[in-house]
Design a protein around this motif. Structure first.
Motif, PDB file in Angstrom:
ATOM      1  N   ILE A  42      -6.720  63.353   0.624  1.00 52.72           N
ATOM      2  CA  ILE A  42      -7.263  63.603  -0.714  1.00 52.72           C
ATOM      3  C   ILE A  42      -6.331  64.516  -1.502  1.00 52.72           C
ATOM      4  N   LYS A  43      -5.857  65.576  -0.882  1.00 55.21           N
ATOM      5  CA  LYS A  43      -4.981  66.539  -1.553  1.00 55.21           C
ATOM      6  C   LYS A  43      -3.665  65.896  -1.992  1.00 55.21           C
ATOM      7  N   ARG A  44      -3.111  65.034  -1.151  1.00 59.92           N
ATOM      8  CA  ARG A  44      -1.818  64.408  -1.444  1.00 59.92           C
ATOM      9  C   ARG A  44      -1.914  63.213  -2.386  1.00 59.92           C
ATOM     10  N   SER A  45      -3.125  62.696  -2.568  1.00 59.33           N
ATOM     11  CA  SER A  45      -3.263  61.428  -3.276  1.00 59.33           C
ATOM     12  C   SER A  45      -3.920  61.499  -4.640  1.00 59.33           C
ATOM     13  N   PHE A  46      -4.761  62.497  -4.885  1.00 61.47           N
ATOM     14  CA  PHE A  46      -5.585  62.499  -6.088  1.00 61.47           C
ATOM     15  C   PHE A  46      -5.349  63.753  -6.930  1.00 61.47           C
ATOM     16  N   THR A  47      -5.352  63.550  -8.253  1.00 61.57           N
ATOM     17  CA  THR A  47      -5.177  64.673  -9.173  1.00 61.57           C
ATOM     18  C   THR A  47      -6.516  65.383  -9.384  1.00 61.57           C
ATOM     19  N   LYS A  48      -6.468  66.543  -9.996  1.00 62.17           N
ATOM     20  CA  LYS A  48      -7.686  67.280 -10.299  1.00 62.17           C
ATOM     21  C   LYS A  48      -8.609  66.467 -11.207  1.00 62.17           C
ATOM     22  N   ASN A  49      -8.027  65.827 -12.218  1.00 59.73           N
ATOM     23  CA  ASN A  49      -8.844  65.010 -13.130  1.00 59.73           C
ATOM     24  C   ASN A  49      -9.515  63.852 -12.402  1.00 59.73           C
ATOM     25  N   GLU A  50      -8.790  63.221 -11.485  1.00 61.53           N
ATOM     26  CA  GLU A  50      -9.381  62.130 -10.707  1.00 61.53           C
ATOM     27  C   GLU A  50     -10.523  62.650  -9.830  1.00 61.53           C
ATOM     28  N   LEU A  51     -10.304  63.788  -9.204  1.00 63.90           N
ATOM     29  CA  LEU A  51     -11.348  64.370  -8.346  1.00 63.90           C
ATOM     30  C   LEU A  51     -12.575  64.760  -9.160  1.00 63.90           C
ATOM     31  N   ASP A  52     -12.365  65.300 -10.349  1.00 65.16           N
ATOM     32  CA  ASP A  52     -13.492  65.641 -11.225  1.00 65.16           C
ATOM     33  C   ASP A  52     -14.304  64.394 -11.562  1.00 65.16           C
ATOM     34  N   TYR A  53     -13.614  63.287 -11.836  1.00 68.97           N
ATOM     35  CA  TYR A  53     -14.306  62.033 -12.132  1.00 68.97           C
ATOM     36  C   TYR A  53     -15.084  61.543 -10.903  1.00 68.97           C
ATOM     37  N   ILE A  54     -14.434  61.526  -9.767  1.00 72.82           N
ATOM     38  CA  ILE A  54     -15.054  61.027  -8.531  1.00 72.82           C
ATOM     39  C   ILE A  54     -16.311  61.798  -8.192  1.00 72.82           C
ATOM     40  N   LYS A  55     -16.275  63.110  -8.385  1.00 73.30           N
ATOM     41  CA  LYS A  55     -17.408  63.964  -8.003  1.00 73.30           C
ATOM     42  C   LYS A  55     -18.627  63.805  -8.912  1.00 73.30           C
ATOM     43  N   LYS A  56     -18.487  63.055 -10.009  1.00 75.96           N
ATOM     44  CA  LYS A  56     -19.619  62.808 -10.898  1.00 75.96           C
ATOM     45  C   LYS A  56     -20.604  61.799 -10.309  1.00 75.96           C
ATOM     46  N   PHE A  57     -20.206  61.111  -9.247  1.00 76.44           N
ATOM     47  CA  PHE A  57     -20.996  60.012  -8.708  1.00 76.44           C
ATOM     48  C   PHE A  57     -21.542  60.341  -7.328  1.00 76.44           C
ATOM     49  N   GLN A  58     -22.691  59.746  -7.014  1.00 73.47           N
ATOM     50  CA  GLN A  58     -23.256  59.911  -5.676  1.00 73.47           C
ATOM     51  C   GLN A  58     -22.396  59.207  -4.636  1.00 73.47           C
ATOM     52  N   ASP A  59     -21.959  58.008  -4.944  1.00 72.08           N
ATOM     53  CA  ASP A  59     -21.159  57.221  -4.007  1.00 72.08           C
ATOM     54  C   ASP A  59     -19.676  57.543  -4.204  1.00 72.08           C
ATOM     55  N   THR A  60     -19.272  58.703  -3.725  1.00 74.79           N
ATOM     56  CA  THR A  60     -17.888  59.128  -3.931  1.00 74.79           C
ATOM     57  C   THR A  60     -16.896  58.239  -3.180  1.00 74.79           C
ATOM     58  N   TYR A  61     -17.306  57.681  -2.048  1.00 75.99           N
ATOM     59  CA  TYR A  61     -16.390  56.825  -1.288  1.00 75.99           C
ATOM     60  C   TYR A  61     -15.913  55.637  -2.121  1.00 75.99           C
ATOM     61  N   LEU A  62     -16.834  55.024  -2.845  1.00 78.71           N
ATOM     62  CA  LEU A  62     -16.474  53.890  -3.693  1.00 78.71           C
ATOM     63  C   LEU A  62     -15.493  54.328  -4.783  1.00 78.71           C
ATOM     64  N   ARG A  63     -15.697  55.504  -5.350  1.00 80.76           N
ATOM     65  CA  ARG A  63     -14.810  56.006  -6.411  1.00 80.76           C
ATOM     66  C   ARG A  63     -13.435  56.380  -5.859  1.00 80.76           C
ATOM     67  N   TYR A  64     -13.410  56.988  -4.671  1.00 82.56           N
ATOM     68  CA  TYR A  64     -12.115  57.266  -4.037  1.00 82.56           C
ATOM     69  C   TYR A  64     -11.361  55.958  -3.805  1.00 82.56           C
ATOM     70  N   ALA A  65     -12.057  54.970  -3.253  1.00 78.55           N
ATOM     71  CA  ALA A  65     -11.423  53.688  -2.924  1.00 78.55           C
ATOM     72  C   ALA A  65     -10.932  52.968  -4.177  1.00 78.55           C
ATOM     73  N   SER A  66     -11.733  52.983  -5.232  1.00 75.52           N
ATOM     74  CA  SER A  66     -11.319  52.274  -6.450  1.00 75.52           C
ATOM     75  C   SER A  66     -10.122  52.969  -7.108  1.00 75.52           C
ATOM     76  N   THR A  67     -10.115  54.281  -7.089  1.00 70.95           N
ATOM     77  CA  THR A  67      -8.987  55.020  -7.651  1.00 70.95           C
ATOM     78  C   THR A  67      -7.733  54.790  -6.813  1.00 70.95           C
ATOM     79  N   TRP A  68      -7.891  54.771  -5.497  1.00 68.13           N
ATOM     80  CA  TRP A  68      -6.748  54.522  -4.612  1.00 68.13           C
ATOM     81  C   TRP A  68      -6.187  53.119  -4.828  1.00 68.13           C
ATOM     82  N   ALA A  69      -7.070  52.125  -4.888  1.00 67.16           N
ATOM     83  CA  ALA A  69      -6.613  50.747  -5.115  1.00 67.16           C
ATOM     84  C   ALA A  69      -5.854  50.647  -6.437  1.00 67.16           C
ATOM     85  N   ALA A  70      -6.351  51.338  -7.457  1.00 70.50           N
ATOM     86  CA  ALA A  70      -5.686  51.324  -8.760  1.00 70.50           C
ATOM     87  C   ALA A  70      -4.304  51.958  -8.675  1.00 70.50           C
ATOM     88  N   LYS A  71      -4.194  53.079  -7.985  1.00 67.48           N
ATOM     89  CA  LYS A  71      -2.895  53.737  -7.823  1.00 67.48           C
ATOM     90  C   LYS A  71      -1.907  52.823  -7.101  1.00 67.48           C
TER      91      LYS A  71
END
Length: 135
Positions: A42-71
């Protein structure tokens, strides 16, 4: 579902003047991705803004995965456009102006980043992202 030749035909119909197109895509199997998600990744892959977005949702795993796939999709498109480009994962930032809104891309280290279009989708255990780069 569209076939590859149909996608190519649609892309070829785009009104480009002297430009080229590079396409990148990535698919993530959510159950496998969740097993690899750890604090160091998580530390090596995601920016603060991305993490702030991900944490807005209950299903954070889906948001991590979608952001990773996009990257991954963006990285693949950029490497097709310029195989010498050197970026860290945090240099590619996926932004969404509102929850579940249209995603966009910020490339931190490129002086003149190419125009990028991004689409992210998910169904069941899979997340897919497609990036189109005009250069």
């Amino acid at each position: 579902m569209m076939q590859s030749d149909q996608v190519t035909e649609l892309i070829n119909q785009l009104p480009l003047v002297g430009g080229q197109i590079a396409v990148g895509n990535d698919i993530v199997h959510l159950p496998t991705f969740v097993k690899s998600l750890n604090p160091l990744f998580i530390k090596r892959s995601f920016t603060k803004n991305e993490l702030d977005y991900i944490k807005k949702f209950q299903d954070t795993y889906l948001r991590y995965a979608s952001t990773w796939a996009a990257k991954e999709a963006v990285y693949k498109a950029l490497k097709q456009a310029n195989e010498n480009v050197k970026l860290w994962w945090t240099d590619i930032e996926i932004t969404r102006p509102k929850p579940q809104g249209k995603p966009s891309v910020n490339i931190c280290k490129l002086v003149k980043p190419p125009e990028l279009s991004l689409s992210i989708t998910h169904d069941g255990d899979y997340v897919w992202a497609l990036a189109v780069c005009l250069y």
